[in-house]
Design a protein around this motif. Structure first.
Motif, PDB file in Angstrom:
ATOM      1  N   GLU B 299       0.820  -1.205   0.000  1.00 38.86           N
ATOM      2  CA  GLU B 299       0.000   0.000   0.000  1.00 38.86           C
ATOM      3  C   GLU B 299       0.850   1.250   0.000  1.00 38.86           C
ATOM      4  OE1 GLU B 299      -2.986   0.238   3.008  1.00 38.86           O
ATOM      5  OE2 GLU B 299      -4.402  -0.417   1.469  1.00 38.86           O
ATOM      6  N   LYS B 300       2.004   1.147   0.606  1.00 41.29           N
ATOM      7  CA  LYS B 300       2.814   2.346   0.758  1.00 41.29           C
ATOM      8  C   LYS B 300       4.250   1.941   1.020  1.00 41.29           C
ATOM      9  CE  LYS B 300       2.816   6.520   3.439  1.00 41.29           C
ATOM     10  NZ  LYS B 300       2.209   7.133   4.619  1.00 41.29           N
ATOM     11  N   ILE B 301       5.174   2.650   0.387  1.00 38.31           N
ATOM     12  CA  ILE B 301       6.595   2.415   0.663  1.00 38.31           C
ATOM     13  C   ILE B 301       7.204   3.723   1.114  1.00 38.31           C
ATOM     14  CG2 ILE B 301       8.840   2.000  -0.406  1.00 38.31           C
ATOM     15  CD1 ILE B 301       7.876  -0.225  -1.830  1.00 38.31           C
ATOM     16  N   MET B 302       7.902   3.680   2.207  1.00 32.13           N
ATOM     17  CA  MET B 302       8.525   4.908   2.672  1.00 32.13           C
ATOM     18  C   MET B 302      10.013   4.682   2.849  1.00 32.13           C
ATOM     19  SD  MET B 302       7.338   7.268   5.786  1.00 32.13           S
ATOM     20  CE  MET B 302       5.740   7.482   5.054  1.00 32.13           C
ATOM     21  N   ASN B 303      10.770   5.540   2.194  1.00 31.81           N
ATOM     22  CA  ASN B 303      12.216   5.438   2.226  1.00 31.81           C
ATOM     23  C   ASN B 303      12.744   6.067   3.518  1.00 31.81           C
ATOM     24  OD1 ASN B 303      14.884   5.433   1.622  1.00 31.81           O
ATOM     25  ND2 ASN B 303      14.589   6.112  -0.506  1.00 31.81           N
ATOM     26  N   LEU B 304      13.381   5.260   4.365  1.00 33.76           N
ATOM     27  CA  LEU B 304      13.911   5.805   5.619  1.00 33.76           C
ATOM     28  C   LEU B 304      15.431   5.820   5.609  1.00 33.76           C
ATOM     29  CD1 LEU B 304      11.599   3.875   8.111  1.00 33.76           C
ATOM     30  CD2 LEU B 304      11.256   6.169   7.238  1.00 33.76           C
ATOM     31  N   GLY B 305      16.030   5.976   4.449  1.00 35.20           N
ATOM     32  CA  GLY B 305      17.484   5.965   4.370  1.00 35.20           C
ATOM     33  C   GLY B 305      17.948   4.578   3.986  1.00 35.20           C
ATOM     34  N   ALA B 306      18.635   3.898   4.893  1.00 36.60           N
ATOM     35  CA  ALA B 306      19.129   2.559   4.586  1.00 36.60           C
ATOM     36  C   ALA B 306      17.987   1.547   4.589  1.00 36.60           C
ATOM     37  CB  ALA B 306      20.193   2.137   5.595  1.00 36.60           C
ATOM     38  N   VAL B 307      16.892   1.904   5.219  1.00 38.91           N
ATOM     39  CA  VAL B 307      15.799   0.962   5.420  1.00 38.91           C
ATOM     40  C   VAL B 307      14.553   1.496   4.736  1.00 38.91           C
ATOM     41  CG1 VAL B 307      14.350  -0.097   7.190  1.00 38.91           C
ATOM     42  CG2 VAL B 307      16.782   0.231   7.599  1.00 38.91           C
ATOM     43  N   VAL B 308      13.726   0.564   4.292  1.00 34.65           N
ATOM     44  CA  VAL B 308      12.453   0.954   3.683  1.00 34.65           C
ATOM     45  C   VAL B 308      11.337   0.389   4.546  1.00 34.65           C
ATOM     46  CG1 VAL B 308      10.995   0.645   1.658  1.00 34.65           C
ATOM     47  CG2 VAL B 308      13.440   0.981   1.387  1.00 34.65           C
ATOM     48  N   ARG B 309      10.332   1.200   4.775  1.00 32.45           N
ATOM     49  CA  ARG B 309       9.193   0.771   5.573  1.00 32.45           C
ATOM     50  C   ARG B 309       8.063   0.473   4.605  1.00 32.45           C
ATOM     51  NH1 ARG B 309       6.090   2.295  10.537  1.00 32.45           N
ATOM     52  NH2 ARG B 309       4.053   2.632   9.606  1.00 32.45           N
ATOM     53  N   ILE B 310       7.555  -0.744   4.686  1.00 32.79           N
ATOM     54  CA  ILE B 310       6.534  -1.158   3.727  1.00 32.79           C
ATOM     55  C   ILE B 310       5.230  -1.430   4.458  1.00 32.79           C
ATOM     56  CG2 ILE B 310       5.901  -2.948   2.048  1.00 32.79           C
ATOM     57  CD1 ILE B 310       8.893  -3.326   1.545  1.00 32.79           C
ATOM     58  N   GLU B 311       4.165  -0.757   4.051  1.00 29.73           N
ATOM     59  CA  GLU B 311       2.854  -1.033   4.634  1.00 29.73           C
ATOM     60  C   GLU B 311       2.073  -1.881   3.652  1.00 29.73           C
ATOM     61  OE1 GLU B 311       0.878   2.554   5.943  1.00 29.73           O
ATOM     62  OE2 GLU B 311       2.688   3.244   6.964  1.00 29.73           O
ATOM     63  N   LEU B 312       1.533  -2.988   4.157  1.00 31.23           N
ATOM     64  CA  LEU B 312       0.798  -3.912   3.291  1.00 31.23           C
ATOM     65  C   LEU B 312      -0.703  -3.730   3.493  1.00 31.23           C
ATOM     66  CD1 LEU B 312       3.035  -7.008   4.039  1.00 31.23           C
ATOM     67  CD2 LEU B 312       3.105  -5.543   2.008  1.00 31.23           C
ATOM     68  N   ASP B 313      -1.488  -4.197   2.504  1.00 26.10           N
ATOM     69  CA  ASP B 313      -2.935  -4.001   2.611  1.00 26.10           C
ATOM     70  C   ASP B 313      -3.518  -4.830   3.742  1.00 26.10           C
ATOM     71  OD1 ASP B 313      -2.588  -6.406   1.449  1.00 26.10           O
ATOM     72  OD2 ASP B 313      -4.039  -6.115  -0.178  1.00 26.10           O
ATOM     73  N   SER B 314      -2.821  -5.872   4.168  1.00 23.64           N
ATOM     74  CA  SER B 314      -3.320  -6.655   5.290  1.00 23.64           C
ATOM     75  C   SER B 314      -3.094  -5.923   6.620  1.00 23.64           C
ATOM     76  CB  SER B 314      -2.603  -8.005   5.338  1.00 23.64           C
ATOM     77  OG  SER B 314      -1.210  -7.784   5.457  1.00 23.64           O
ATOM     78  N   GLY B 315      -2.481  -4.766   6.594  1.00 18.75           N
ATOM     79  CA  GLY B 315      -2.262  -4.002   7.834  1.00 18.75           C
ATOM     80  C   GLY B 315      -0.887  -4.238   8.402  1.00 18.75           C
ATOM     81  N   LEU B 316      -0.177  -5.227   7.864  1.00 16.15           N
ATOM     82  CA  LEU B 316       1.169  -5.500   8.382  1.00 16.15           C
ATOM     83  C   LEU B 316       2.150  -4.411   7.934  1.00 16.15           C
ATOM     84  CD1 LEU B 316       1.597  -9.331   7.745  1.00 16.15           C
ATOM     85  CD2 LEU B 316       1.255  -8.174   9.936  1.00 16.15           C
ATOM     86  N   VAL B 317       3.125  -4.164   8.808  1.00 14.44           N
ATOM     87  CA  VAL B 317       4.194  -3.245   8.472  1.00 14.44           C
ATOM     88  C   VAL B 317       5.507  -4.018   8.489  1.00 14.44           C
ATOM     89  CG1 VAL B 317       5.469  -1.194   9.194  1.00 14.44           C
ATOM     90  CG2 VAL B 317       2.988  -1.263   9.461  1.00 14.44           C
ATOM     91  N   ALA B 318       6.293  -3.871   7.452  1.00 18.92           N
ATOM     92  CA  ALA B 318       7.579  -4.569   7.399  1.00 18.92           C
ATOM     93  C   ALA B 318       8.695  -3.562   7.180  1.00 18.92           C
ATOM     94  CB  ALA B 318       7.561  -5.576   6.250  1.00 18.92           C
ATOM     95  N   LEU B 319       9.864  -3.888   7.712  1.00 19.55           N
ATOM     96  CA  LEU B 319      11.058  -3.092   7.435  1.00 19.55           C
ATOM     97  C   LEU B 319      12.006  -3.965   6.649  1.00 19.55           C
ATOM     98  CD1 LEU B 319      11.940  -1.299  10.799  1.00 19.55           C
ATOM     99  CD2 LEU B 319      11.038  -0.262   8.719  1.00 19.55           C
TER     100      LEU B 319
END
Lengths: 271, 350, 271, 350
Positions: B299-319
């Motif tokens: 659903e959304k990808i956010m660039n946090l520098g070395a790491v990317v934060r990924i929000e999935l449609d199931s509500g899960l958040v992954a780094l």
């Protein structure tokens, strides 16, 4: 580019507002400057009077009394005021703001009223005067009366300044000192007092200056021995301006010189 | 070493209550909690700067509850080090011995030794306001350690340092701890710092110690939702246990089934906690019995520098690392698999 | 547990040091308290004198003169002092610290000396007095002289306090105001002045209080029309304590009541 | 939109000089630089809060160098938003229209519209000190935008916000930018923020604009070592080009050979820059012609939360996710391969 000559920090425009403000401020600055410079300038027309005042033992004695009395009152204020200031800075107790209010009263009430109140307690039959009278000590119209009147008027300056000085000492430094094994007294002597010293010293100077310029309360409590302000006033009422002005100039110059000398160590330290 | 029972104290807007804690001799104990949770106040109570409203404190078996700070023999290092600004580095370090009126010779000798140990002998005549953050910290630690305290309390000791100095000082402090054997209690709000430094962690929230344990235990098995959230467990999933098979349970999270290890019974309502860095994002399914695998859409990808934060449609958040996100060509709307070990899920009954 | 009753913030031990300090501080607090309470207490033995003073038109006129004069001088100080304060807070110009120093002089020199200097410029042949004399206005021994003497002594309090008030207004708020299209004058009126108002108001109160308690300079510049301090002193020298004390009490009570009323809006706002 | 030529100004300890910059209409331009580099001063010069000592500024073709701020029509949002504390949210927003003496009706209508647009109409009678960081920021932006400026200058607009609010406000601001088409110039010291927000970036160091370009360009091809270091390129390797083959060169870095893309000739002395997150750590060799593969020993592992920082004996620093470090069982002393694409290496002649 802005043509306003005051615009030295290069703020764009707004010159007219500041020009108007400058003009208004100038009125006040000139009022003070003219008043003081005029006094000195007029005296240059009669320098012999100034020199003879500087040699007149009555004048010199009066100035000496002023300096000695304010020095005594400052020492007393220091001795009792510093512990009080520390207490007010560090402890909470019921009635603390009452105490702080009481200490500030001498700054708030008209000076003459303070003089009347002081006369009431210091006279022979007064609450403070009576016990001293039994010991053979008279407070009214005596050097000690001058000291007490100055003490009353100058106390708040010392206590307030010293209290703020202690407040600005990080309380955690005192905590660390305790954790390093220092007793409360060692902590006060080695940490709190030295760190607040510059404020305390400043408070002493303020109290000293306030004491030496005090006239109203001294006039009522202790006309004699004549301190400098009393002598200036006496000469003014008896012989007029030309007779009092040389003493006034002599007195203010000596005050300002002493004041500057007292401030010297502070200025040095700041560099 | 330290035992605290039912400690209670209010001070300004802070309040601590019901604090019970035991810290062992020689341990490096970190008290971890958010700002305003009363961590510093707890440390100050142990040091004796304040007296508790209730409860008792023992240090080394001695009830110190009513003792003055100077009678407790506890070293204290404040957040910004609270060096005496009117004394030089050397005078700061000698302060404790001077008030104890030790012989001049001994004072000088041991101060010199201590400064050499920490490598600050060149600074000895400097005043604190000319020192860098790391130098100040070393001075503060030296000032406390020279009295050979059994216990050293430190309030956010690294928060005033820049990143590089911080990493160096962390190593240094661990070394001092190993070599001196002094018991250290260190307060911080920084999870990474706690992970790096602690033997054991006590989590403090709203004036209470809410969880005590080893580093892995605390971070992987937070006792409740609030702790989990504070510790950065971003995925908190509500569900019901639908199947149990030899310790491996299936939890039904609104239609999605995940496996996890738990002893709870079928039908229990639970929260499942999962740290975002435990989730692997891939383009192919990796399902095994011990590994969860969820199909999802980004659903959304956010660039946090070395790491990317990924929000999935199931509500899960992954780094995940930016590199691997780029290699996989991850983008908004991409269909992916989110996989994580069953053991990475920490289940708690609601 | 500590037995020190002052130990309310529960600091461990250190009781003896603080007990000693408390005792020393108490000396000062008692000195001030006794002096003032004694004045009021003594008067209770002669309440009729107090009531008759409160009905004496001479007394009431003198108090009225004091209040009117300090109010006028505060208004003048406000009008000219606020622009000066803003200037000192916001602009850098050569001689700025000289100007700040000049503004503070009246606080530093002995009050009697200020009186002598003021008399010199305000008298008919004085630098300021002469032009007014040509207009038919006499400044010495006149209401305007009282106002000018009070203005001289109280100016620094207003300017210093207002300047600090303006300084504490974030300059970036003024920048933002300008970027939103406001002229310097609109920015002053809508942003700087309202935000510094509480300090300015405070400065006015300080100047007002300093003015009403001024005695020395007024005594020399304008003995007539008698303001309250002059009347109190005159009665004291002519008829002694019992005749001046009722006026002193009346005056100080009125001062403190007015003072409190002036502070009221400030206290309200803080809640 | 903005053109700046040879701009120069000293103010307190800050100094900017030789600033030349052109920003296009509708662009989201980020000025990125370390603290103290003069970024805020540059913004204040553009807004007209200070006049330059030298140089010129054009906005929309008009030379505004000597204009007062109120004549420039430029919106400004300060770091902590500088809301008027004595005015409510609504009065803050209406301020600009009120000094312009617009009709009361129009003022109220457009203020309401603006508040609705940003979703702060419920706050209209609140004073700034009762607002959260995000609410303050919205108010400050609304106060500037209501005057329909062509240009909005923002000084570290996110630094006063907590992480969650920051992420939400970043999205919000991008939306405002898209919808309003206003040119935005945003100053920050935060690389991640610059990456997330910028169309183009200008890097500012020590009072000068040292590099201008698109996001990828600036981060992947820093113009010199200082910029590289500031942008977080931790691996800066000195070497000599030893072989060139069809654009793919071999660089000799103290005995280790790596491939990289460059047009430089054999024998050139170069710096090679490599971001730590570009390095993959693995236990097996992955050498191909387009991929470097270096055998190394782990000297130090530092746990940074979700990410692990690995220092290798070859001097390289790599960042990898904690999960993959655990799965690989990485530990101090482990023998590993560090691999990275030839295209990830950015080569610059010394």
């Amino acid at each position: 580019m802005p043509s306003n000559p005051l615009n030295l920090i290069k703020k764009p425009k707004g010159g007219t507002l500041f020009l108007l403000f400058t003009a208004m401020g100038l009125v006040l600055v000139l009022f003070i400057t003219i008043t003081l410079l005029d006094m000195f300038y007029r005296q240059t027309e009669d320098l012999p009077a100034l020199f003879s005042a500087a040699r007149d033992p009555v004048v010199l004695t009066a100035i000496g009394v002023s300096i000695a009395a304010t020095t005594c009152s400052t020492l007393i204020a220091f001795t009792f005021g510093v512990p009080l200031a520390y207490l007010l800075a560090r402890r909470n107790f019921p009635g603390k703001s009452l105490v702080e209010g009481i200490i500030d009263i001498p700054m708030m009430i008209p000076h003459v009223v303070a003089g009347i109140a002081l006369y009431g307690v210091l006279m022979r039959s007064g609450v403070i005067g009576a016990p001293f009278d039994m010991l053979g000590v008279t407070l009214v119209d005596a050097f000690s009366g001058i000291v007490l009147a100055m003490l009353f008027m100058s106390l708040p300056y010392l206590v307030d300044t010293a209290r703020e000085g202690f407040r600005s000492v990080d309380e955690r430094l005192e905590n660390v000192s305790r954790s390093l094994g220092a007793s409360p007294w060692q902590t006060f002597r080695r940490v709190s007092f030295p760190l607040a010293f510059s404020s305390i010293y400043n408070g002493c100077i303020l109290a000293w200056a306030r004491g030496i310029s005090e006239f109203s309360a001294v006039l009522i409590v202790a006309y004699f021995p004549r301190s400098a302000p009393i002598l200036i006033y006496e000469r003014f009422t008896s012989y007029g301006l030309s007779s009092s002005r040389p003493i006034a100039i002599l007195f203010v110059v000596i005050c300002l010189v002493l004041f500057t000398l007292l401030r010297l160590p502070e200025w040095r330290r700041k560099r | 070493m330290i035992r605290i029972r039912d400690l209670e104290r209010s001070w300004r807007e802070f309040r601590i209550e019901d604090v019970n804690l035991a810290i062992d001799r020689g341990e490096y104990f970190v008290i971890l909690g958010p700002t305003g949770s009363g961590k510093t106040l707890l440390l100050e109570l142990i040091a004796g700067f304040y007296l508790p409203d209730g409860g008792k404190i023992w240090i080394d078996g001695v009830n110190v509850t009513d003792l003055a700070p100077e009678e407790r023999g506890v070293g204290f290092v404040y957040q910004d080090y609270a060096l005496f600004p009117h004394l030089t580095v050397r005078e700061n370090i000698e302060f404790g011995q001077r008030v104890k009126k030790l012989p001049e010779e001994e004072i000088e000798r041991s101060a010199l030794e201590m400064m050499e140990l920490l490598g600050i002998e060149d600074l000895k005549d400097r005043y604190p306001d000319t020192l860098s953050g790391g130098e100040r910290q070393k001075t503060a630690i030296a000032r406390a350690l020279i009295l050979k305290p059994d216990l050293l309390l430190m309030d956010e000791p690294f928060s005033a340092l820049d990143l590089r100095t911080k990493q160096r000082m962390q190593d240094e402090l661990k070394k001092i701890h190993r070599e001196s054997g002094v018991t250290m209690v260190h307060v911080t709000h920084d999870q990474t710092e706690a992970m790096v430094m602690a033997d054991r962690i006590g989590v403090m929230m709203e004036g209470r110690i809410v969880q005590v344990g080893g580093v892995r235990e605390v971070f992987n098995k937070p006792l409740n939702e609030k702790i989990a959230e504070f510790l950065g467990v971003e995925n908190i999933l509500e569900g019901i246990i639908s199947e149990v098979d030899d310790g491996l349970s299936i939890i039904d999270i609104g239609g999605i089934e995940i496996s996890a290890l738990t002893d709870l019974e079928v039908g229990s309502r639970v929260n499942a906690f999962l740290r975002p860095e435990e989730i692997t994002i891939s383009k192919v399914s990796q399902k095994t019995s011990a590994r969860n695998n969820i199909e999802a859409k980004i659903e959304k990808i956010m660039n946090l520098g070395a790491v990317v934060r990924i929000e999935l449609d199931s509500g899960l958040v992954a780094l995940t690392s930016r590199r691997s996100a780029e290699e996989l060509g991850l983008d908004r709307g991409a269909e992916v698999y989110a996989s994580f070990k069953a053991t990475a899920v920490h289940v708690l009954e609601k």
